[in-house]
Scaffold this motif. Structure first.
Motif, PDB file in Angstrom:
ATOM      1  N   SER A 162       0.771  -1.123  -0.129  1.00 41.66           N
ATOM      2  CA  SER A 162       0.176   0.044   0.146  1.00 41.66           C
ATOM      3  C   SER A 162       1.365   1.571  -0.038  1.00 41.66           C
ATOM      4  N   SER A 163       0.269   2.123  -0.247  1.00 39.51           N
ATOM      5  CA  SER A 163       1.319   3.482  -0.516  1.00 39.51           C
ATOM      6  C   SER A 163       1.110   4.458   1.018  1.00 39.51           C
ATOM      7  N   ALA A 164       1.844   4.608   1.153  1.00 42.12           N
ATOM      8  CA  ALA A 164       2.747   5.778   2.793  1.00 42.12           C
ATOM      9  C   ALA A 164       2.481   6.435   3.221  1.00 42.12           C
ATOM     10  N   THR A 165       1.750   6.376   3.744  1.00 39.20           N
ATOM     11  CA  THR A 165       0.122   7.665   4.289  1.00 39.20           C
ATOM     12  C   THR A 165       0.900   8.780   5.193  1.00 39.20           C
ATOM     13  N   ARG A 166       1.091  10.120   4.782  1.00 36.91           N
ATOM     14  CA  ARG A 166       1.416  10.831   5.346  1.00 36.91           C
ATOM     15  C   ARG A 166       0.809  11.606   6.708  1.00 36.91           C
ATOM     16  N   PRO A 167       1.463  12.046   7.979  1.00 33.28           N
ATOM     17  CA  PRO A 167       1.417  12.413   8.724  1.00 33.28           C
ATOM     18  C   PRO A 167       0.594  13.626   9.350  1.00 33.28           C
ATOM     19  N   SER A 168      -0.571  13.884   9.612  1.00 31.93           N
ATOM     20  CA  SER A 168      -0.500  15.463   9.851  1.00 31.93           C
ATOM     21  C   SER A 168       0.203  16.325  10.101  1.00 31.93           C
TER      22      SER A 168
END
Length: 121
Positions: free
Chosen positions: A112-118
């Motif tokens: 899966s694609s990496a999620t960016r932290p807020s």
């Protein structure tokens, strides 16, 4: 000396030849070679063997190793080659805790694609 009197090792000529061949030719595990040397030194068919302390010092093993090899020789019915080879596992190996479902979730997570932290952490 206890294992020599309790469990004497008597090798046949064929067994002696097979053990000598195992020690001198080919590539074999060190543990097998060491056990073969112990059997040859404990053999009573060619005469009285040296005391266990002398054999242990000459081969660089413990007296317990001599006792265990003599015991295994008796357990295998006096067959030399099974004595020096590895034992077969009594129980199958422990099954892996990673099942197909766990593996599928792990692959999905890795792909899966990496999620960016807020920004406001």
């Amino acid at each position: 000396m206890a294992s020599q009197s309790k469990r004497p090792v008597r090798l046949t000529a064929r067994d002696r030849e097979a053990l000598i061949r195992l020690i001198t030719t080919g590539v074999h595990p060190t543990s097998s070679i060491r056990r073969a040397q112990v059997l040859l030194d404990l053999d009573t068919s060619v005469g009285e063997p040296d005391p266990e302390e002398v054999i242990a010092a000459r081969l660089g093993v413990s007296g317990e190793m001599l006792r265990l090899v003599a015991k295994r020789f008796a357990e295998t019915g006096g067959d030399a080659l099974p004595t020096v080879s590895r034992r077969k596992r009594d129980l199958p190996p422990v099954p892996s805790p990673v099942t197909g479902e766990v593996e599928a979730r792990l692959v999905a997570l890795a792909c899966s694609s990496a999620t960016r932290p807020s920004a406001g952490f």
